[in-house]
Design a protein around this motif. Structure first.
Motif, mmCIF file in Angstrom:
data_model
loop_
_atom_site.group_PDB
_atom_site.id
_atom_site.type_symbol
_atom_site.label_atom_id
_atom_site.label_comp_id
_atom_site.label_asym_id
_atom_site.label_seq_id
_atom_site.Cartn_x
_atom_site.Cartn_y
_atom_site.Cartn_z
ATOM 1 N N CYS A 28 0.806 -1.191 -0.082
ATOM 2 C CA CYS A 28 -0.068 -0.009 -0.108
ATOM 3 C C CYS A 28 1.020 1.360 -0.164
ATOM 4 N N ASN A 29 0.484 2.373 -0.815
ATOM 5 C CA ASN A 29 1.061 3.487 -0.848
ATOM 6 C C ASN A 29 2.459 3.511 -1.275
ATOM 7 N N CYS A 38 -2.204 1.946 -4.911
ATOM 8 C CA CYS A 38 -3.217 1.181 -4.094
ATOM 9 C C CYS A 38 -3.613 -0.122 -4.482
ATOM 10 N N ARG A 41 -7.534 -0.801 -5.164
ATOM 11 C CA ARG A 41 -8.067 -0.055 -6.557
ATOM 12 C C ARG A 41 -7.287 -0.665 -7.807
ATOM 13 N N ALA A 45 -2.747 6.790 -7.022
ATOM 14 C CA ALA A 45 -3.553 7.722 -6.694
ATOM 15 C C ALA A 45 -2.374 8.951 -6.291
ATOM 16 N N CYS A 49 -2.912 6.932 0.527
ATOM 17 C CA CYS A 49 -4.040 6.403 1.130
ATOM 18 C C CYS A 49 -4.339 6.888 2.396
ATOM 19 N N LYS A 54 -3.963 -2.017 5.938
ATOM 20 C CA LYS A 54 -4.664 -2.958 4.836
ATOM 21 C C LYS A 54 -6.068 -3.289 5.360
ATOM 22 N N CYS A 57 -8.553 -0.543 5.313
ATOM 23 C CA CYS A 57 -9.086 -0.397 4.040
ATOM 24 C C CYS A 57 -10.132 -1.395 3.536
ATOM 25 N N ILE A 67 -13.911 1.663 -2.737
ATOM 26 C CA ILE A 67 -13.070 2.606 -2.230
ATOM 27 C C ILE A 67 -13.237 3.849 -2.793
#
Length: 67
Positions: A28-29, A38, A41, A45, A49, A54, A57, A67
């Protein structure tokens, strides 16, 4: 067939043919050229996030459907 793929495994993240060590445990990120990956998704992004983990999320996705 995809032209460009992001994948994680064995503590590494691959952006197309480029590969490096993961910054976090879940992918993530992960920063890449001014954007953040992400995995929820399956896209990038412009900002990191807002979720702490996680699990947070996943809880949001279960409650809201997306999301």
């Amino acid at each position: 067939m995809s032209l460009w793929k992001v994948s994680t495994g064995n503590g590494r993240i691959s952006f197309g043919s480029k590969s490096r060590a993961l910054g976090g445990s879940r992918g993530c990120n992960e920063p890449f050229k001014g954007s953040f990956w992400c995995p929820g998704r399956g896209w990038f992004a412009k900002e990191p996030c807002p979720f702490v983990s996680k699990a947070e999320c996943d809880n949001y996705k279960r409650m809201c459907g997306a999301i």
